[in-house]
Design a protein around this motif. Structure first.
Motif, PDB file in Angstrom:
ATOM      1  N   TYR A  35     -11.992 -13.918  -3.401  1.00 33.41           N
ATOM      2  CA  TYR A  35     -11.819 -13.157  -4.638  1.00 33.41           C
ATOM      3  C   TYR A  35     -11.629 -14.094  -5.823  1.00 33.41           C
ATOM      4  N   ARG A  36     -11.758 -13.532  -7.009  1.00 30.98           N
ATOM      5  CA  ARG A  36     -11.546 -14.279  -8.246  1.00 30.98           C
ATOM      6  C   ARG A  36     -10.172 -13.879  -8.784  1.00 30.98           C
ATOM      7  N   ASP A  37      -9.299 -14.889  -8.968  1.00 25.09           N
ATOM      8  CA  ASP A  37      -7.948 -14.588  -9.457  1.00 25.09           C
ATOM      9  C   ASP A  37      -7.951 -14.365 -10.966  1.00 25.09           C
ATOM     10  N   ALA A  38      -6.774 -14.099 -11.523  1.00 29.66           N
ATOM     11  CA  ALA A  38      -6.655 -13.760 -12.944  1.00 29.66           C
ATOM     12  C   ALA A  38      -7.144 -14.873 -13.869  1.00 29.66           C
ATOM     13  N   SER A  39      -7.089 -16.113 -13.412  1.00 26.67           N
ATOM     14  CA  SER A  39      -7.553 -17.231 -14.239  1.00 26.67           C
ATOM     15  C   SER A  39      -9.037 -17.540 -14.021  1.00 26.67           C
ATOM     16  N   GLY A  40      -9.698 -16.758 -13.150  1.00 27.10           N
ATOM     17  CA  GLY A  40     -11.129 -16.944 -12.915  1.00 27.10           C
ATOM     18  C   GLY A  40     -11.466 -17.875 -11.764  1.00 27.10           C
ATOM     19  N   GLN A  41     -10.461 -18.407 -11.109  1.00 26.72           N
ATOM     20  CA  GLN A  41     -10.684 -19.311  -9.986  1.00 26.72           C
ATOM     21  C   GLN A  41     -10.963 -18.520  -8.710  1.00 26.72           C
ATOM     22  N   VAL A  42     -11.869 -19.034  -7.897  1.00 25.55           N
ATOM     23  CA  VAL A  42     -12.182 -18.386  -6.620  1.00 25.55           C
ATOM     24  C   VAL A  42     -11.118 -18.780  -5.601  1.00 25.55           C
ATOM     25  N   GLN A  43     -10.575 -17.772  -4.936  1.00 26.31           N
ATOM     26  CA  GLN A  43      -9.530 -17.967  -3.928  1.00 26.31           C
ATOM     27  C   GLN A  43      -9.990 -17.381  -2.596  1.00 26.31           C
ATOM     28  N   VAL A  44      -9.458 -17.928  -1.513  1.00 30.29           N
ATOM     29  CA  VAL A  44      -9.741 -17.417  -0.167  1.00 30.29           C
ATOM     30  C   VAL A  44      -8.404 -17.128   0.504  1.00 30.29           C
ATOM     31  N   VAL A  45      -8.310 -15.948   1.114  1.00 33.35           N
ATOM     32  CA  VAL A  45      -7.091 -15.579   1.827  1.00 33.35           C
ATOM     33  C   VAL A  45      -7.491 -14.904   3.139  1.00 33.35           C
ATOM     34  N   HIS A  46      -6.674 -15.095   4.162  1.00 35.45           N
ATOM     35  CA  HIS A  46      -6.870 -14.437   5.451  1.00 35.45           C
ATOM     36  C   HIS A  46      -5.703 -13.472   5.637  1.00 35.45           C
ATOM     37  N   SER A  47      -6.019 -12.188   5.739  1.00 35.35           N
ATOM     38  CA  SER A  47      -4.976 -11.172   5.781  1.00 35.35           C
ATOM     39  C   SER A  47      -5.534  -9.870   6.338  1.00 35.35           C
ATOM     40  N   ARG A  48      -4.633  -8.959   6.651  1.00 35.14           N
ATOM     41  CA  ARG A  48      -5.020  -7.587   6.977  1.00 35.14           C
ATOM     42  C   ARG A  48      -5.036  -6.784   5.691  1.00 35.14           C
ATOM     43  N   ILE A  49      -5.953  -5.835   5.586  1.00 40.29           N
ATOM     44  CA  ILE A  49      -5.939  -4.893   4.480  1.00 40.29           C
ATOM     45  C   ILE A  49      -5.116  -3.707   4.950  1.00 40.29           C
ATOM     46  N   ARG A  50      -3.988  -3.463   4.293  1.00 40.21           N
ATOM     47  CA  ARG A  50      -3.048  -2.436   4.728  1.00 40.21           C
ATOM     48  C   ARG A  50      -3.286  -1.081   4.087  1.00 40.21           C
ATOM     49  N   ASP A  51      -3.777  -1.074   2.827  1.00 39.50           N
ATOM     50  CA  ASP A  51      -3.918   0.198   2.127  1.00 39.50           C
ATOM     51  C   ASP A  51      -4.908   0.028   0.984  1.00 39.50           C
ATOM     52  N   LEU A  52      -5.447   1.145   0.542  1.00 35.40           N
ATOM     53  CA  LEU A  52      -6.358   1.215  -0.596  1.00 35.40           C
ATOM     54  C   LEU A  52      -5.851   2.327  -1.498  1.00 35.40           C
ATOM     55  N   PHE A  53      -5.679   2.035  -2.791  1.00 38.47           N
ATOM     56  CA  PHE A  53      -5.161   3.060  -3.696  1.00 38.47           C
ATOM     57  C   PHE A  53      -5.650   2.808  -5.115  1.00 38.47           C
ATOM     58  N   THR A  54      -5.502   3.832  -5.938  1.00 38.01           N
ATOM     59  CA  THR A  54      -5.901   3.762  -7.337  1.00 38.01           C
ATOM     60  C   THR A  54      -4.657   3.806  -8.208  1.00 38.01           C
ATOM     61  N   ARG A  55      -4.632   2.918  -9.183  1.00 40.34           N
ATOM     62  CA  ARG A  55      -3.573   2.878 -10.193  1.00 40.34           C
ATOM     63  C   ARG A  55      -4.257   2.785 -11.546  1.00 40.34           C
ATOM     64  N   PRO A  56      -3.517   3.016 -12.617  1.00 39.74           N
ATOM     65  CA  PRO A  56      -4.131   2.779 -13.922  1.00 39.74           C
ATOM     66  C   PRO A  56      -4.666   1.349 -13.971  1.00 39.74           C
ATOM     67  N   GLY A  57      -5.891   1.203 -14.353  1.00 42.07           N
ATOM     68  CA  GLY A  57      -6.494  -0.129 -14.392  1.00 42.07           C
ATOM     69  C   GLY A  57      -7.475  -0.376 -13.271  1.00 42.07           C
ATOM     70  N   GLY A  58      -7.507   0.497 -12.258  1.00 42.22           N
ATOM     71  CA  GLY A  58      -8.510   0.329 -11.214  1.00 42.22           C
ATOM     72  C   GLY A  58      -8.029   0.607  -9.814  1.00 42.22           C
ATOM     73  N   ASP A  59      -8.885   0.217  -8.864  1.00 41.07           N
ATOM     74  CA  ASP A  59      -8.587   0.364  -7.440  1.00 41.07           C
ATOM     75  C   ASP A  59      -8.024  -0.949  -6.916  1.00 41.07           C
ATOM     76  N   PHE A  60      -7.077  -0.838  -5.994  1.00 39.90           N
ATOM     77  CA  PHE A  60      -6.406  -2.004  -5.442  1.00 39.90           C
ATOM     78  C   PHE A  60      -6.305  -1.892  -3.932  1.00 39.90           C
ATOM     79  N   VAL A  61      -6.245  -3.047  -3.266  1.00 42.02           N
ATOM     80  CA  VAL A  61      -5.925  -3.079  -1.847  1.00 42.02           C
ATOM     81  C   VAL A  61      -4.578  -3.769  -1.701  1.00 42.02           C
ATOM     82  N   ALA A  62      -3.806  -3.293  -0.727  1.00 34.73           N
ATOM     83  CA  ALA A  62      -2.546  -3.928  -0.372  1.00 34.73           C
ATOM     84  C   ALA A  62      -2.811  -4.771   0.868  1.00 34.73           C
TER      85      ALA A  62
END
Length: 80
Positions: free
Chosen positions: A30-57
């Motif tokens: 993914y691209r972080d807030a500063s525009g840098q590409v980051q890599v993470v290994h994790s489980r996706i726990r949830d998907l939800f919508t908040r003001p500003g867009g869709d997010f995964v936990a």
């Protein structure tokens, strides 16, 4: 054309839901807030919508904006 966009959103939502149900560790690029590409290994726990867009936990309470995700487990999300 609005219907085509909705189909893409539904398709992406289905893909993310699939990863949530699998509960396996995935590689997210993914691209972080500063525009840098980051890599993470994790489980996706949830998907939800908040003001500003869709997010995964992710594990450990990490929240990630869906529109910042570039690749999940080798699958390019650019087409969504």
């Amino acid at each position: 054309m609005a219907n085509a966009r909705r189909l893409l959103e539904t398709s992406l939502r289905s893909k993310l839901t699939h990863y949530i149900l699998q509960q396996q560790i995935v590689e997210l690029v993914y691209r972080d807030a500063s525009g840098q590409v980051q890599v993470v290994h994790s489980r996706i726990r949830d998907l939800f919508t908040r003001p500003g867009g869709d997010f995964v936990a992710l594990d450990k309470g990490v929240l990630l904006a869906v529109d910042h995700i570039l690749i999940i487990d080798g699958h390019n999300l650019n087409g969504y």
